[in-house]
Design a protein around this motif. Structure first.
Motif, PDB file in Angstrom:
ATOM      1  N   ARG A 120       0.827  -1.217   0.000  1.00 58.75           N
ATOM      2  CA  ARG A 120       0.000   0.000   0.000  1.00 58.75           C
ATOM      3  C   ARG A 120       0.863   1.270   0.000  1.00 58.75           C
ATOM      4  NH1 ARG A 120      -2.964  -0.476   4.740  1.00 58.75           N
ATOM      5  NH2 ARG A 120      -2.311  -2.598   5.073  1.00 58.75           N
ATOM      6  N   ILE A 121       2.001   1.227   0.680  1.00 57.85           N
ATOM      7  CA  ILE A 121       2.934   2.368   0.648  1.00 57.85           C
ATOM      8  C   ILE A 121       3.446   2.563  -0.775  1.00 57.85           C
ATOM      9  CG2 ILE A 121       5.234   3.146   1.368  1.00 57.85           C
ATOM     10  CD1 ILE A 121       4.609   1.802   4.127  1.00 57.85           C
ATOM     11  N   LEU A 122       3.814   1.459  -1.435  1.00 59.73           N
ATOM     12  CA  LEU A 122       4.283   1.547  -2.827  1.00 59.73           C
ATOM     13  C   LEU A 122       3.190   2.088  -3.737  1.00 59.73           C
ATOM     14  CD1 LEU A 122       6.279  -1.788  -2.994  1.00 59.73           C
ATOM     15  CD2 LEU A 122       7.220   0.500  -3.364  1.00 59.73           C
ATOM     16  N   GLU A 123       1.954   1.738  -3.436  1.00 63.98           N
ATOM     17  CA  GLU A 123       0.839   2.258  -4.221  1.00 63.98           C
ATOM     18  C   GLU A 123       0.689   3.762  -4.022  1.00 63.98           C
ATOM     19  OE1 GLU A 123      -3.461   0.530  -5.524  1.00 63.98           O
ATOM     20  OE2 GLU A 123      -2.877   0.229  -3.444  1.00 63.98           O
ATOM     21  N   LYS A 124       0.804   4.219  -2.786  1.00 66.79           N
ATOM     22  CA  LYS A 124       0.716   5.662  -2.500  1.00 66.79           C
ATOM     23  C   LYS A 124       1.844   6.431  -3.175  1.00 66.79           C
ATOM     24  CE  LYS A 124      -1.715   5.350   1.876  1.00 66.79           C
ATOM     25  NZ  LYS A 124      -1.594   5.365   3.335  1.00 66.79           N
ATOM     26  N   LYS A 125       3.020   5.807  -3.273  1.00 60.75           N
ATOM     27  CA  LYS A 125       4.164   6.448  -3.922  1.00 60.75           C
ATOM     28  C   LYS A 125       4.052   6.426  -5.446  1.00 60.75           C
ATOM     29  CE  LYS A 125       7.790   5.755  -0.462  1.00 60.75           C
ATOM     30  NZ  LYS A 125       9.129   5.148  -0.243  1.00 60.75           N
TER      31      LYS A 125
ATOM     32  N   VAL B 247      -5.410  -7.382  -6.886  1.00 60.79           N
ATOM     33  CA  VAL B 247      -4.276  -7.937  -7.614  1.00 60.79           C
ATOM     34  C   VAL B 247      -3.349  -6.763  -7.925  1.00 60.79           C
ATOM     35  CG1 VAL B 247      -3.511  -9.171  -9.671  1.00 60.79           C
ATOM     36  CG2 VAL B 247      -5.697  -9.771  -8.600  1.00 60.79           C
ATOM     37  N   TYR B 248      -2.146  -6.812  -7.367  1.00 64.75           N
ATOM     38  CA  TYR B 248      -1.194  -5.712  -7.489  1.00 64.75           C
ATOM     39  C   TYR B 248      -0.253  -5.938  -8.669  1.00 64.75           C
ATOM     40  CZ  TYR B 248      -2.896  -4.385  -2.926  1.00 64.75           C
ATOM     41  OH  TYR B 248      -3.699  -3.997  -1.897  1.00 64.75           O
ATOM     42  N   TYR B 249       0.170  -4.841  -9.279  1.00 69.92           N
ATOM     43  CA  TYR B 249       1.106  -4.905 -10.394  1.00 69.92           C
ATOM     44  C   TYR B 249       1.970  -3.644 -10.388  1.00 69.92           C
ATOM     45  CZ  TYR B 249      -2.463  -1.961 -12.574  1.00 69.92           C
ATOM     46  OH  TYR B 249      -3.364  -0.955 -12.842  1.00 69.92           O
ATOM     47  N   PRO B 250       3.206  -3.762 -10.886  1.00 66.46           N
ATOM     48  CA  PRO B 250       4.110  -2.604 -10.879  1.00 66.46           C
ATOM     49  C   PRO B 250       3.720  -1.575 -11.939  1.00 66.46           C
ATOM     50  CG  PRO B 250       5.200  -4.511 -11.843  1.00 66.46           C
ATOM     51  CD  PRO B 250       3.848  -4.973 -11.387  1.00 66.46           C
ATOM     52  N   LEU B 251       3.886  -0.318 -11.600  1.00 62.76           N
ATOM     53  CA  LEU B 251       3.668   0.777 -12.550  1.00 62.76           C
ATOM     54  C   LEU B 251       4.977   1.262 -13.158  1.00 62.76           C
ATOM     55  CD1 LEU B 251       0.990   2.951 -10.708  1.00 62.76           C
ATOM     56  CD2 LEU B 251       0.663   1.489 -12.717  1.00 62.76           C
ATOM     57  N   ILE B 252       6.072   0.962 -12.495  1.00 64.71           N
ATOM     58  CA  ILE B 252       7.375   1.356 -13.029  1.00 64.71           C
ATOM     59  C   ILE B 252       8.100   0.105 -13.511  1.00 64.71           C
ATOM     60  CG2 ILE B 252       7.606   3.447 -11.638  1.00 64.71           C
ATOM     61  CD1 ILE B 252       9.482   1.879  -9.802  1.00 64.71           C
ATOM     62  N   LYS B 253       8.860   0.274 -14.583  1.00 66.33           N
ATOM     63  CA  LYS B 253       9.626  -0.838 -15.130  1.00 66.33           C
ATOM     64  C   LYS B 253      10.906  -1.032 -14.329  1.00 66.33           C
ATOM     65  CE  LYS B 253       8.120   0.012 -19.836  1.00 66.33           C
ATOM     66  NZ  LYS B 253       8.543   0.455 -21.162  1.00 66.33           N
ATOM     67  N   LYS B 254      11.305  -2.278 -14.210  1.00 64.31           N
ATOM     68  CA  LYS B 254      12.542  -2.595 -13.498  1.00 64.31           C
ATOM     69  C   LYS B 254      13.723  -1.869 -14.141  1.00 64.31           C
ATOM     70  CE  LYS B 254      15.305  -6.425 -11.814  1.00 64.31           C
ATOM     71  NZ  LYS B 254      15.443  -7.867 -11.696  1.00 64.31           N
ATOM     72  N   GLU B 255      13.734  -1.810 -15.471  1.00 60.34           N
ATOM     73  CA  GLU B 255      14.835  -1.159 -16.179  1.00 60.34           C
ATOM     74  C   GLU B 255      14.913   0.333 -15.836  1.00 60.34           C
ATOM     75  OE1 GLU B 255      12.344  -2.936 -17.818  1.00 60.34           O
ATOM     76  OE2 GLU B 255      13.519  -4.774 -17.872  1.00 60.34           O
TER      77      GLU B 255
END
Length: 127
Positions: free
Chosen positions: A44-49, A62-70
């Protein structure tokens, strides 16, 4: 885009999974696994950020990343270069070459790989 160690661990798992429930993320940790509430709080912290988002199916997220690892990796490496090597890539590269005790052959291999990558990049940007 600086993440805490715990946040980065969660992001590494999400990048690997592509998406997942808190349960799925928790299962990727080695034993002893962190508490479910701990993983949920960090997600949830990562979501707020703005690093993670979720899709809702009933009462399941279901959570998923918004930023690419690269992109994250690039920002971290350039940050290290700026902070510790006066924004000099040659200074950073020579530091790692010394620290890893690279041989001349390994350095030549690195140069060849770099040339190949630059040629690939030039081909895609010139189209």
């Amino acid at each position: 885009m600086q993440l805490t160690n715990a946040e980065e661990e969660i992001m590494q798992i999400l990048w690997k999974l592509k998406e997942g429930l808190v349960r799925d993320i928790r299962e990727e940790f080695p034993d002893p696994k962190p508490a479910r509430n701990t993983v949920s709080t960090i997600v949830r912290i990562l979501e707020k950020k703005g690093h993670v988002a979720h899709k809702t199916f009933g009462n399941v997220h279901v959570y998923y990343p918004l930023i690419k690892k690269e992109d994250y990796s690039k920002s971290q490496l350039f940050g290290v270069m700026k902070k510790y090597f006066d924004n000099s890539f040659p200074a950073m590269a020579s530091f790692f070459a010394r620290e890893k005790d690279l041989t001349i052959g390994q350095l030549e291999e690195l140069m060849e790989e770099t040339r190949k990558e630059l040629k690939k990049e030039n081909r895609t940007t010139n189209k």
